[in-house]
Each structure stands twice: as structure tokens, then as C-alpha cells.
Write an enzyme that holds these catalytic residues in place. Structure first.
Site, PDB file in Angstrom:
ATOM      1  CE  LYS A  76      -7.317   1.231   3.417  1.00 25.58           C
ATOM      2  NZ  LYS A  76      -6.107   1.702   4.145  1.00 25.58           N
ATOM      3  CD  GLU A 119      -2.624   1.069   2.700  1.00 25.87           C
ATOM      4  OE1 GLU A 119      -3.622   1.808   2.810  1.00 25.87           O
ATOM      5  OE2 GLU A 119      -2.276   0.260   3.582  1.00 25.87           O
ATOM      6  CB  CYS A 172      -4.583  -1.885   3.839  1.00 29.74           C
ATOM      7  SG  CYS A 172      -3.805  -2.144   5.469  1.00 29.74           S
TER       8      CYS A 172
END
Length: 593
Positions: free
Chosen positions: A127, A44, A163
Site C-alpha cells: 500500500k 484489505e 484502500c
């Protein structure tokens, strides 16, 4: 059934060093390609480093990230790697930061993943789940993505996630099941805390079962200010089988050949694993994320005839975990901030001895400088222990007697009791800062979490310094670390530093137990109150003496102003002082009142 050779690049990046991080992607991509990989995934925000905090509000920084991502795609092609699919994290934007009336709802900064291929950015994913707890403030910085990107490559549908998407049920992984993805790539900057590796594997198993697909989880390694990233990358099948797992605290490529179902967009069936009973699997929430599909027409790099098995790295014991985190945290803080060396007070006690050993392991003895600063209350044994440690480790060692300086001060000002004790500590702080200014060292402070919790330190004295390796380490763990480290080759820490009663040696025959409970009683209360937010009643119900609980909680509460001024240090627990725990200094609430 198609087979893809996957490389998970468990590597270290530096916040703000965009060009250097891009160069690292090129270097590790070359290594992956040379090993026959067809897909390589990086952590990330690999290009910007993580966390970037308020840098995200600077248009210049965000524009540099976006530009670097496009340039990187072209550079990889120029390197002869255009047929390698490279997944990399960066910061994107589709609107201004949410800091003014110009902000547009649903648009802004994005924590993004890009797939680079053929000299171009071929796919992007934003994300979806943004953590806003513990050390994370991502609701402050980013807008969530609302769609799942699925890339068809080499006959396989690959879903891109980032994540926190893996830490919550529903959303991207449920959408990946609906999309029929054969592989879910999850890129991470997941901070370390003790035994977090025990949590990750069941977590990845649950999400793999939820998606009905193999999950490739790649995590960063390295440190950024208080955060340490331990790697622990892995590949897990939909049925919960662990295929490959990287080590902790090491930069490496985890390369594995993955047989995967051919792309057909048929929804996957949720699987059952030991990590999640089937009734829960059947109730997973599907929030109907939109699915965006991208097809890469070009074929993957030719597969090698050999078979690659990434292997499963053995887990390490708790003390080795913590030691590795502290060493990595110190090394990266020193090196990434451009310090030449470190300096600290070496008293002969356990805390400074452990800091010395950590510093030597992190930087080598040539970059470690220690100063003995005895007063009239310093025992001969402590002075001998400090000299013995310096000899064992080969660090630079000198002695600066503080008593003449203390006496000069007392000749001009009437002080007594605690004020004289604190004066000694502050003279030592002045000496360390003077040597830092003169010689260019970073000053390390050596207090532990137990002392920091109850305020057992002198502000602008023994608390002085730019970094504290033991900031999140309870005193009882300090002793465990010392004993463990002495079993790893030649023992750096004198046995007497471990076995003698701890003392600040600021008055005759002083011991820590004169002012504090025994550490084996103190540390569990601190852990409950600080790490787990337990109240007075809960701490007493856990078996702690009520009077002791009241005493400790009062000390912890009153020391908040000291902690607010303390140096940063590596996080190893569930809740570290600093960005993890944020309490008002002015606060009249008291437990049990």
C-alpha cells in the site's frame, strides 16, 4: 478483446483469527470458481482482519500472517483451485517495526496485497498511501510501498492497489495509467459512516478516469470494535460507467464478466467523467512510481459459456443504513468476543427500547435479557411500556425494584438532590453488573451521542456496560430509527415510548428538557462542534443562539473525562467519540474566550 470473469468477495474477517480467515478465503474461492470466476479479490488485510493496531509490532503475529499467505496458496492448489487467481490482503514485513533504533528507514511492516496462483505467491504489492486521520493511524504502523505491481494474466494487465490508494490522486492510479493497465484491483477495509456510499462512487469514477482503466473495488463487510464495514463493492469503467455494485452490510460474491483491453504496456489516456472535469484530469500528479511487472504464463480457468452480470444493488434509505450498521456492529462484537447473550436496563424510554430492538435483530430474542429497575419515581406508564416491548419482542424480562436498596444506602449516609438521583442510577448499574457476573451476559449501556456529548449520564450508573449500540447516534436520529423500525413488519417499540417526553425519571416529574436544550436545537450544535470542529463564531453564524452555543460548548468540554471512560460502540458518523476524536481531558481552552 479478452474477457475476464471477476469475483469480488465482499466478506467478513476477524482480527487475529488467521487460520479461520484463511479457511474463509478457501471457502469463498471455491464458490467463485464454481461460478466460473477466473479472478477473485478479497478485502484489505483479509487474512489478519482489520485494523490490527499494535499487533503489527509483534514479530510472531507478522510471521504468522506471512506464513499463512504462503500456506494458503498451497492449500488453494490442493483444493483444485491453482488456476484461479486469488488476490488477498495480509500483513508483510521487510524489516523490524519502527519502534526502536533497530528500525531501518524505508523498511518495516507492510499493508500488503498478494496474488496467489499455481500454489505460490506470484506477486505482491505494498500500500502506497497511508491514511493518518480520523480512525486511521497507519503512519504509526506501516511503511509505504514505492512501486506499483502489474500482473499480466489472461492477456490483461492487472494493477494491484490497496484502500487509501484510491482516496488520493496521483501515485498508484497515475502509475497504472502509465503502465497501460487494463484493470485496477483495489482491495479495501473502508469503514462505514452515513451516506459514505454516495461518496465512494464518484471517487471510484475519478480514479478510473485517472488510470484510464476499469476499476474493481472490493470492500470488507463486518465489524471490528467501533468500526463497521458496509461492503458496497463495485466495478466502474474508465469512462465512469457503473457496471456492477454489491449491496450494503451483506456477505456476497459480486461476479461480472469484464471485457478488457489486451495487454500491450501502451500508456492509457486519462478519461473524462462527470465526477471530475477534464482540466483536473490533465493535471494529475505523476510521482513516477516504479512499475514492477509479473507475467503469469498459465492460462485462466476456462470461461463459462453463459454471461455473468453482477447487477447493481439498490441503495437503501438513511435509517436502514444506520440500523443495519448498528445491528451488524452489535452482532459482530458479541459473537467475535464469545459472549453468549446481552443484558440491559429496559426503562420504557426511547433509548432502551431502540437498543432492545437492535439486540433482537442482531442476536434473536433468546439471547436478549432485559431488566426493569423501577424506583419510586418510575411512572406506571414507563413500566407498562417496558413490559409491552418485552412481550412484543419475546425477550427475557424481569423486574428488580431498586427503592429498598436505595433506602438502605440512604439510611447509612446523608445524601440529597443530584447525589440521590445518581445513587439510583448507580444501584441499577450494580444490579446489571451483578447479573452479568452471575449469568454471563454482556451488559449493554443505552446512552445516545447527544447525552454522551453533554455529559447527561451518571458515571458508573447508566453509563455502565461493555458495549453501547447508540454511542454515535444523536437523540433525534434515535427517534427516526424507532419510527422507521416500526414500519418494518410487526412494530417492536410501543408508540408511547416514541411520543412521550424523554425523562430519566430520577425525581418527580423530571424531563430531559429541565437540564438540556430541546434535542432538535442541541443536536445541530453538537454535530457542528464535534463532527465538523466548528468554533463558536461559526456555530453562531450558522444561525444558532449565542447563549445556547456557549452553554452547549461548555457542557461538551467539561464532559471529556466521562467520555474517556465510556464503552465502545459502532461508528456511524463522520466523527465518533473514541478513536475518531481525541482531546485532552485537562484542557483550559474555551471557544470565544
Amino acid at each position: 478483446m479478452p474477457t475476464l470473469r471477476i469475483a469480488l468477495a465482499q466478506v467478513n474477517s476477524t482480527v487475529g483469527e488467521i487460520a479461520g480467515n484463511a479457511a474463509a478465503v478457501r471457502r469463498w474461492s471455491r464458490l467463485a470458481a464454481d461460478a466460473g470466476a477466473q479472478v477473485v479479490a478479497f478485502p484489505e488485510m483479509m487474512l489478519t482482519g482489520y485494523p490490527i493496531e499494535d499487533l503489527v509490532f509483534r514479530d510472531s503475529f507478522v510471521n504468522s500472517s506471512i506464513s499463512a499467505t504462503s500456506s494458503l496458496a498451497a492449500d488453494l492448489a490442493a483444493d483444485g483451485l491453482g488456476d484461479l487467481a486469488v488476490v488477498v490482503g495480509y500483513v508483510d514485513a521487510d524489516g523490524p517495526a519502527a519502534t526502536s533504533s533497530e528500525a531501518t528507514p524505508g523498511r518495516g511492516r507492510r499493508d500488503a496485497s498478494a496474488l496467489l496462483h499455481g500454489g505460490q505467491v506470484r506477486a505482491k504489492y505494498y500500500k502506497h498511501h497511508l491514511p493518518n486521520y480520523g480512525v486511521f493511524d497507519e503512519d504509526r504502523y506501516f511503511e509505504p510501498g514505492r512501486s506499483l505491481t502489474v500482473v499480466r494474466f489472461g492477456g490483461v494487465d492487472i494493477a494491484l492497489t490497496v484502500c487509501e490508494d484510491i482516496w488520493q490522486a496521483g501515485g498508484p492510479f497515475t502509475a497504472a495509467r502509465r503502465a497501460g493497465a487494463g484493470l485496477v484491483l483495489n482491495i479495501n477495509a473502508s469503514p462505514y459512516e452515513l451516506n459514505k456510499d454516495d461518496v465512494r462512487l464518484p471517487l471510484v469514477m475519478r480514479r478510473a478516469a485517472e488510470a484510464g482503466a476499469t476499476v474493481a473495488y472490493v470492500n470488507a463487510v463486518g465489524a471490528q470494535d467501533e468500526l463497521v464495514f458496509d461492503g458496497d463493492s463495485m466495478i466502474v469503467t474508465a469512462g465512469g460507467e457503473l457496471l456492477a455494485r454489491a449491496g450494503q452490510f451483506t456477505e456476497e460474491l459480486l461476479i461480472h464478466d469484464l471485457p478488457l483491453p489486451a495487454a500491450d504496456a501502451t500508456p492509457n489516456k486519462a478519461e473524462k467523467t462527470d465526477a471530475e472535469p477534464l482540466p483536473i484530469v490533465e493535471q494529475w500528479i505523476d510521482d513516477e512510481m516504479e512499475i514492477e511487472r509479473v507475467v503469469l504464463d498459465a492460462s485462466p480457468r476456462p470461461a463459462h459459456r453463459d454471461k455473468k452480470d453482477g447487477g447493481i444493488a439498490e441503495r437503501i434509505v438513511d435509517e436502514a443504513e444506520v440500523w443495519s450498521a448498528l445491528v451488524l456492529g452489535l452482532r459482530d462484537y458479541v459473537n467475535k468476543n464469545g459472549f453468549r447473550s446481552v443484558i440491559f436496563g429496559l426503562s420504557g424510554g426511547i433509548d432502551s427500547a431502540v437498543v432492545a430492538a437492535i439486540a433482537v435483530d442482531a442476536l434473536g430474542p433468546d439471547r436478549v435479557f432485559a431488566v426493569s429497575m423501577p424506583s419510586s419515581h418510575s411512572s406506571a406508564g414507563s413500566r407498562d411500556d417496558a413490559a409491552d416491548l418485552a412481550k412484543r419482542t419475546g425477550i427475557d424480562y424481569r423486574a428488580e425494584a431498586i427503592q429498598p436498596m436505595v433506602d438502605a444506602f440512604l439510611a447509612n449516609m446523608a445524601l440529597a438532590g443530584l447525589a440521590v438521583e445518581n445513587l439510583q442510577a448507580r444501584v441499577r448499574g450494580v444490579i446489571l453488573m451483578a447479573l452479568s457476573n452471575q449469568e454471563g451476559h454482556l451488559v449493554l449501556t443505552t446512552g445516545n451521542k447527544s447525552e454522551l456529548a453533554v455529559g447527561y449520564s451518571t458515571l458508573y450508573g447508566d453509563s455502565v456496560g461493555g458495549f453501547n449500540p447508540l454511542k454515535d447516534v444523536p437523540k433525534t436520529m434515535v427517534y427516526r430509527l424507532a419510527r422507521w423500525r416500526n414500519t418494518q413488519g410487526e412494530p417492536p417499540i410501543p408508540e408511547n415510548s416514541i411520543t412521550k417526553p424523554p425523562s430519566a425519571e430520577l425525581r418527580p416529574d423530571q424531563k430531559d428538557s429541565d437540564s438540556l436544550p430541546e434535542y432538535d436545537l442541541l443536536d445541530p450544535i453538537i454535530k457542528g462542534y464535534v463532527d465538523h470542529d466548528l468554533g463558536r463564531a461559526q456555530l453562531i453564524a450558522a444561525g444558532n443562539d449565542p447563549a445556547l452555543v456557549d452553554r452547549v460548548l461548555r457542557m461538551v468540554d467539561l464532559a471529556e473525562y466521562k467520555r474517556r471512560q465510556s464503552a465502545p460502540g459502532p461508528k456511524i458518523s463522520g466523527k465518533a467519540f473514541g478513536r475518531d476524536r481525541r482531546l485532552p481531558i485537562t484542557n483550559r481552552f474555551r471557544e470565544g474566550l
